[in-house]
Scaffold this motif. Structure first.
Motif, PDB file in Angstrom:
ATOM      1  N   PHE A  72       0.997  -1.057  -0.079  1.00 20.23           N
ATOM      2  CA  PHE A  72      -0.167  -0.102  -0.054  1.00 20.23           C
ATOM      3  C   PHE A  72       0.892   1.528   0.019  1.00 20.23           C
ATOM      4  CE2 PHE A  72      -2.560   3.187   2.202  1.00 20.23           C
ATOM      5  CZ  PHE A  72      -3.545   3.399   1.465  1.00 20.23           C
ATOM      6  N   ASP A  73       1.957   1.355   0.797  1.00 19.00           N
ATOM      7  CA  ASP A  73       2.674   2.545   0.868  1.00 19.00           C
ATOM      8  C   ASP A  73       3.357   2.865  -0.370  1.00 19.00           C
ATOM      9  OD1 ASP A  73       1.870   2.915   3.540  1.00 19.00           O
ATOM     10  OD2 ASP A  73       3.371   2.206   4.683  1.00 19.00           O
ATOM     11  N   ARG A  74       3.996   1.719  -0.904  1.00 12.46           N
ATOM     12  CA  ARG A  74       4.619   1.994  -2.183  1.00 12.46           C
ATOM     13  C   ARG A  74       3.641   2.376  -3.209  1.00 12.46           C
ATOM     14  NH1 ARG A  74       8.078  -3.081  -3.911  1.00 12.46           N
ATOM     15  NH2 ARG A  74       8.567  -1.581  -5.524  1.00 12.46           N
ATOM     16  N   THR A  75       2.562   1.757  -3.289  1.00  8.48           N
ATOM     17  CA  THR A  75       1.456   2.170  -4.221  1.00  8.48           C
ATOM     18  C   THR A  75       1.137   3.618  -4.122  1.00  8.48           C
ATOM     19  OG1 THR A  75       0.584  -0.123  -4.298  1.00  8.48           O
ATOM     20  CG2 THR A  75      -0.755   1.610  -5.306  1.00  8.48           C
ATOM     21  N   ILE A  76       0.797   4.168  -3.202  1.00  8.78           N
ATOM     22  CA  ILE A  76       0.411   5.693  -2.589  1.00  8.78           C
ATOM     23  C   ILE A  76       1.472   6.336  -3.208  1.00  8.78           C
ATOM     24  CG2 ILE A  76       0.074   7.258  -1.097  1.00  8.78           C
ATOM     25  CD1 ILE A  76      -2.392   5.593  -1.527  1.00  8.78           C
ATOM     26  N   ALA A  77       2.871   6.109  -2.958  1.00  4.34           N
ATOM     27  CA  ALA A  77       4.025   6.877  -3.578  1.00  4.34           C
ATOM     28  C   ALA A  77       4.009   6.848  -4.880  1.00  4.34           C
ATOM     29  CB  ALA A  77       5.232   6.367  -2.923  1.00  4.34           C
ATOM     30  N   PHE A  78       3.887   5.671  -5.634  1.00  3.86           N
ATOM     31  CA  PHE A  78       3.639   5.742  -7.030  1.00  3.86           C
ATOM     32  C   PHE A  78       2.647   6.617  -7.708  1.00  3.86           C
ATOM     33  CE2 PHE A  78       1.671   3.372 -10.709  1.00  3.86           C
ATOM     34  CZ  PHE A  78       2.754   3.439 -11.521  1.00  3.86           C
ATOM     35  N   LEU A  79       1.619   6.344  -7.253  1.00  5.23           N
ATOM     36  CA  LEU A  79       0.310   7.396  -7.449  1.00  5.23           C
ATOM     37  C   LEU A  79       0.533   8.847  -7.320  1.00  5.23           C
ATOM     38  CD1 LEU A  79      -2.709   5.201  -6.454  1.00  5.23           C
ATOM     39  CD2 LEU A  79      -1.700   5.141  -8.767  1.00  5.23           C
ATOM     40  N   GLN A  80       1.179   9.021  -6.530  1.00  4.38           N
ATOM     41  CA  GLN A  80       1.613  10.566  -6.051  1.00  4.38           C
ATOM     42  C   GLN A  80       2.673  11.105  -7.074  1.00  4.38           C
ATOM     43  OE1 GLN A  80       2.879  10.137  -1.953  1.00  4.38           O
ATOM     44  NE2 GLN A  80       0.885  11.092  -1.180  1.00  4.38           N
ATOM     45  N   LYS A  81       3.659  10.195  -7.428  1.00 10.69           N
ATOM     46  CA  LYS A  81       4.555  10.752  -8.355  1.00 10.69           C
ATOM     47  C   LYS A  81       4.026  10.877  -9.622  1.00 10.69           C
ATOM     48  CE  LYS A  81       8.959   8.661 -10.266  1.00 10.69           C
ATOM     49  NZ  LYS A  81      10.097   7.525 -10.176  1.00 10.69           N
ATOM     50  N   GLY A  82       2.920   9.864 -10.096  1.00 11.44           N
ATOM     51  CA  GLY A  82       2.313  10.117 -11.290  1.00 11.44           C
ATOM     52  C   GLY A  82       1.552  11.357 -11.241  1.00 11.44           C
ATOM     53  N   THR A  83       0.836  11.734 -10.131  1.00 17.84           N
ATOM     54  CA  THR A  83       0.076  13.164 -10.095  1.00 17.84           C
ATOM     55  C   THR A  83       1.105  14.478 -10.393  1.00 17.84           C
ATOM     56  OG1 THR A  83      -1.609  12.084  -8.706  1.00 17.84           O
ATOM     57  CG2 THR A  83      -1.287  14.575  -8.624  1.00 17.84           C
ATOM     58  N   LEU A  84       2.315  14.208  -9.682  1.00 17.58           N
ATOM     59  CA  LEU A  84       3.203  15.160  -9.886  1.00 17.58           C
ATOM     60  C   LEU A  84       3.811  15.273 -11.475  1.00 17.58           C
ATOM     61  CD1 LEU A  84       5.092  14.686  -6.494  1.00 17.58           C
ATOM     62  CD2 LEU A  84       3.595  16.416  -6.949  1.00 17.58           C
ATOM     63  N   LYS A  85       4.031  14.324 -11.805  1.00 20.76           N
ATOM     64  CA  LYS A  85       4.426  14.242 -13.305  1.00 20.76           C
ATOM     65  C   LYS A  85       3.378  14.967 -14.007  1.00 20.76           C
ATOM     66  CE  LYS A  85       5.550  10.985 -16.984  1.00 20.76           C
ATOM     67  NZ  LYS A  85       5.513   9.732 -17.374  1.00 20.76           N
ATOM     68  N   TYR A  86       2.095  14.716 -13.811  1.00 27.54           N
ATOM     69  CA  TYR A  86       0.904  15.261 -14.736  1.00 27.54           C
ATOM     70  C   TYR A  86       0.978  16.597 -14.585  1.00 27.54           C
ATOM     71  CZ  TYR A  86      -3.535  16.516 -15.984  1.00 27.54           C
ATOM     72  OH  TYR A  86      -4.821  17.266 -16.725  1.00 27.54           O
ATOM     73  N   LYS A  87       1.058  17.368 -13.266  1.00 30.12           N
ATOM     74  CA  LYS A  87       1.146  18.636 -12.835  1.00 30.12           C
ATOM     75  C   LYS A  87       2.170  19.314 -13.397  1.00 30.12           C
ATOM     76  CE  LYS A  87      -1.530  18.348  -8.384  1.00 30.12           C
ATOM     77  NZ  LYS A  87      -1.506  18.841  -7.058  1.00 30.12           N
ATOM     78  N   ALA A  88       3.420  18.644 -13.269  1.00 27.56           N
ATOM     79  CA  ALA A  88       4.540  19.436 -14.116  1.00 27.56           C
ATOM     80  C   ALA A  88       4.309  19.551 -15.693  1.00 27.56           C
ATOM     81  CB  ALA A  88       5.879  18.414 -13.866  1.00 27.56           C
ATOM     82  N   ASN A  89       3.770  18.470 -16.213  1.00 27.57           N
ATOM     83  CA  ASN A  89       3.533  18.539 -17.736  1.00 27.57           C
ATOM     84  C   ASN A  89       2.485  19.764 -17.910  1.00 27.57           C
ATOM     85  OD1 ASN A  89       5.521  16.737 -18.342  1.00 27.57           O
ATOM     86  ND2 ASN A  89       3.860  14.966 -18.235  1.00 27.57           N
TER      87      ASN A  89
END
Length: 281
Positions: A235-252
């Motif tokens: 769960f913790d790794r999955t949340i971190a992975f999803l957060q990273k995807g969100t930050l990538k989307y925001k940066a783009n």
């Protein structure tokens, strides 16, 4: 080696008339000789069929089907395979001739290893390498959030049987990553030969580029739901992975909003928006 294991080289082909000969020749020229080559014509056009009909080597078998996508083509090829080991190879890529000679003994001597990959040279035209890729292989923990072996790799047919084959619902890419998850979750390991023995052709408007742009979120959602128990367990790794995807989307998105093209287009449309507001009032 006495009674060497037969390796079935499975090559799905869809309208690849410009590249299929190079791919097939790389399979025929493998220094490991106990091979068969199964080309799956996945509903190709006439020009490609003409090239396929020119192959006369006794090792080559051609299976024809209507267009069903890459996963289905690989599955059909493996169903028609006689070998205990399977090498997948896309029709626009090729292996150096020593790959199987180096990979097969590793698979023979390591019962916990199910898949053998190698380092990857990416090119646009032959002999012009644009970048190199070094996947690390590993176990299920190395595949949950990223793909760590090339789609074109050697594996035991038993791995394919246990994984249930390639997922034919996945017609928009990432099917190889999902397949490796299905394999490694059954405790098979992925071993990487530390040599650049695979040549991956990077084409403009390729399926991978289109997939990354249009279907990345859809594919992630599908994979995470299909293997939900793994992602809940981590769960913790999955949340971190999803957060990273969100930050990538925001940066783009910030990059897009700050781009000159966006600002120019926005300024051009301002008068039209002004007129629209007047008429709406």
């Amino acid at each position: 080696m006495k009674n060497p294991i037969l390796v079935s080289i499975v090559i799905p082909c869809y309208n690849d008339k410009d590249y299929i000969e190079e791919s097939v020749n790389s399979a025929l020229r493998q220094s490991y000789e106990n091979t068969e080559i199964i080309i799956v014509d996945d509903g190709s056009n006439k020009a490609t069929k003409k090239i396929l009909s020119s192959f006369k080597d006794r090792k080559i078998k051609i299976v024809t089907q209507e267009n069903k996508g890459l996963s289905a083509a690989r599955n059909v090829g493996i169903l028609n395979a006689n070998g205990d080991y399977i090498l997948t190879l896309d029709a626009d890529d090729f292996f150096d001739k020593s790959f199987l000679e180096k990979a097969v003994p590793v698979l023979n001597s390591n019962p916990s290893v199910g898949v053998i990959g190698c380092l990857v040279k990416c090119f646009i035209v032959k002999n012009k390498i644009i970048f190199r890729y070094s996947p690390k292989g590993g176990d299920i923990n190395d595949f949950l959030y990223s793909n760590n072996v090339a789609a074109s790799s050697l594996f035991r047919k038993q791995c394919w049987l246990e994984a249930g084959g390639y997922d034919e619902k996945m017609r928009r890419g990432y099917e190889d990553w999902e397949f490796w998850i299905s394999v490694t979750k059954r405790n098979w390991e992925v071993y990487i030969l530390e040599e650049f023995l695979f040549n991956y052709r990077k084409k403009e408007n390729s399926m991978l580029q289109t997939t990354n742009l249009l279907y990345e979120e859809e594919n992630y959602r599908y994979v995470l739901n299909k293997h939900k128990e793994l992602y809940v367990e981590n769960f913790d790794r999955t949340i971190a992975f999803l957060q990273k995807g969100t930050l990538k989307y925001k940066a783009n998105e910030i990059k897009r909003l700050n781009s000159m093209d966006y600002k120019l287009g926005n300024n051009i449309l301002k008068p039209f928006r002004f007129l629209k507001n007047i008429f709406q009032k």
